[in-house]
Design an enzyme around this catalytic site. Structure first.
Site, mmCIF file in Angstrom:
data_model
loop_
_atom_site.group_PDB
_atom_site.id
_atom_site.type_symbol
_atom_site.label_atom_id
_atom_site.label_comp_id
_atom_site.label_asym_id
_atom_site.label_seq_id
_atom_site.Cartn_x
_atom_site.Cartn_y
_atom_site.Cartn_z
ATOM 1 N N LEU A 71 0.784 -1.238 0.000
ATOM 2 C CA LEU A 71 0.000 0.000 0.000
ATOM 3 C C LEU A 71 0.816 1.288 0.000
ATOM 4 O O LEU A 71 0.269 2.352 -0.223
ATOM 5 C CB LEU A 71 -0.955 -0.004 1.199
ATOM 6 C CG LEU A 71 -1.921 -1.197 1.275
ATOM 7 C CD1 LEU A 71 -2.926 -0.979 2.387
ATOM 8 C CD2 LEU A 71 -2.626 -1.449 -0.046
ATOM 9 N N HIS A 187 7.329 -15.461 1.312
ATOM 10 C CA HIS A 187 7.567 -15.336 -0.123
ATOM 11 C C HIS A 187 8.594 -16.396 -0.517
ATOM 12 O O HIS A 187 9.753 -16.332 -0.093
ATOM 13 C CB HIS A 187 8.081 -13.937 -0.438
ATOM 14 C CG HIS A 187 8.371 -13.698 -1.887
ATOM 15 N ND1 HIS A 187 7.379 -13.517 -2.818
ATOM 16 C CD2 HIS A 187 9.545 -13.622 -2.567
ATOM 17 C CE1 HIS A 187 7.922 -13.314 -4.010
ATOM 18 N NE2 HIS A 187 9.238 -13.381 -3.881
ATOM 19 N N ASP A 313 -2.093 -9.297 -5.041
ATOM 20 C CA ASP A 313 -0.682 -8.932 -5.116
ATOM 21 C C ASP A 313 -0.549 -7.491 -5.600
ATOM 22 O O ASP A 313 0.342 -7.162 -6.400
ATOM 23 C CB ASP A 313 0.101 -9.893 -6.020
ATOM 24 C CG ASP A 313 1.617 -9.749 -5.849
ATOM 25 O OD1 ASP A 313 2.045 -9.422 -4.737
ATOM 26 O OD2 ASP A 313 2.349 -9.963 -6.836
#
Length: 437
Positions: A71, A187, A313
């Site tokens: 963000l 990840h 994503d």
């Protein structure tokens, strides 16, 4: 105000709730920000003074919970702010955003978690749930203070798009998080093996002259993590898997009974490596797009339930970062407004069932994160979306609400138009022309 003034009725709706298997004509009553009733009658009698919204046969479903969104705020407000991201999310039927900790400063302290929550309370129109850093400074060396971060309001732990290279540190993270029953979202990419690769290793990358990375950069890291889960028993979520080999590793781990789940990005479900032809940098992602057979394997795994959640994503990049030669351009694409419509388009094409897709966008992420929403069940928070799954429309650049415009779906035909998004019982987005009855 009286209790009746807080009552709303969404009538004449097609109700769909993957968690309960509900698919029927009916109505939803909302009172005090919570679901007060789910009725099988399309036009029920409503309390006097209640606000009535005629959905005209459109679907009412739980609001989307996006578990992976970058963000920008704090530190990169030029890319995205909590305000702009939340408005884009609302227009796309997303009612909860799990924000990544890759900010400046990173979300590795209770003060930063508190800052994001307060800023979201004051500026965001949807819920923002901060994920905190797995390691201090996202550097992969020292663990963050999980207990304090949870007390401050963090919902999970991740280093965002960075992988923890050290097996020792990752083992400690899983063991430490297990003490709090906290979710570790990782990840899965061996950065050393990926190197400067910007495309999947294979014929296409060679033909285009692009630096490439093998699929094994993902599976090596994933297989290591799964072994560490066996050792520690920690709750583990592979943030995004992207190809068939990873699907098989997750399937085996689940068959073994390990506390393992995984996600997939809507981009990897809808696009393949051929989309980067012409060196189109808006299709440059990390991990890179894969072969068509991998995309089909992901869709099959989603339908089987091997893949648990679908994420946007969302990763805004400004024009300067994308208007570069392909190897030098920043990876990432925005996706909050297109997550649900592209998912509905996949269902309309028969690539996956609508029930399973919505489950991966609502009930599954809610269950993983312990949220009191994501299902059409009385007593839960009234976070809902009204969507016309039959409506086709074109996604145009000039209508994008995100601050950055780096979408791979510019000019694309969408199927499924969000008519209304409701958070805590209140409208946060209403499409033009939609009114209460």
């Amino acid at each position: 105000m009286t209790e009746q003034a807080h009552t709303r009725a969404l009538i004449n709706a097609g109700l769909i709730d993957p968690a309960t298997g509900r698919r029927s004509r009916g109505a939803v009553l909302i009172r005090g920000g919570r679901i007060a009733g789910v009725l099988d009658e399309a036009r029920p009698a409503t309390p006097e003074g209640a606000e009535v919204v005629d959905c005209g046969g459109a679907l009412v479903a739980p609001g989307v919970i996006d578990m992976r969104a970058f963000l920008g705020e704090p530190g990169a407000e030029y890319r995205e702010t909590l305000k702009t991201a939340s408005r884009a999310a609302a227009a796309g039927g997303v009612t909860t955003l799990v924000s990544a900790p890759e900010t400046s400063p990173p979300v590795d302290s209770p003060a930063t978690v508190d800052f994001i929550r307060r800023r979201a309370r004051d500026n965001a129109v949807v819920r923002v749930a901060p994920a905190a850093a797995l390691t201090r400074g996202l550097e992969g060396r020292e663990l963050a203070e999980y207990g304090l971060l949870l007390e401050a309001g963090a919902v999970a732990f991740t280093d965002g798009a960075r992988s923890v290279a050290s097996p020792r540190v990752m083992r400690m993270a899983l063991a430490y998080a297990r003490n709090f029953d906290a979710l570790v979202m990782h990840h899965t990419e061996d950065a050393d093996l990926t190197g400067d690769g910007v495309a999947t290793e294979g014929e296409l990358a060679s033909r285009m002259g692009l630096p490439s990375a093998p699929r094994e950069a993902e599976t090596i890291m994933l297989e290591r993590d799964l072994r560490l889960v066996r050792m520690t028993g920690g709750r583990y979520h592979a943030a995004m898997i992207t190809h068939a080999q990873s699907v098989e590793l997750i399937r085996q781990a689940k068959d073994e009974g390990l506390p393992v789940t995984c996600g997939v990005s809507i981009n990897h479900l809808a696009l393949n490596e051929n989309d980067i032809a012409g060196y189109r940098t808006f299709f440059k992602l990390r991990p890179p797009l894969r072969a068509e057979e991998d995309r089909l394997a992901l869709l099959e795994a989603l339908e089987e339930g091997v893949i648990d959640v679908i994420v946007s994503d969302h990763n805004p990049q400004d024009v300067e970062a994308k208007r570069l030669p392909f190897p030098e351009a920043a990876p990432g694409a925005i996706g909050l407004e297109t997550l649900l419509p592209v998912a509905v388009r996949l269902a309309s094409s028969g690539a996956a069932s609508l029930q399973r897709i919505l489950d991966a966008l609502t009930a599954r992420p809610a269950g993983l994160l312990g949220f009191d929403r994501g299902r059409l069940v009385p007593g839960l928070a009234a976070d809902l979306v009204v969507i016309d799954t039959e409506a086709a429309w074109i996604y145009r650049r000039d209508a994008i609400r995100s601050r950055c415009k780096n979408t791979p779906f510019d000019g694309g035909r969408m199927e499924g138009m969000v008519l209304r998004t409701i958070v805590n019982g209140q409208d946060v987005f209403v499409a033009a022309g939609e009114t209460a009855a």
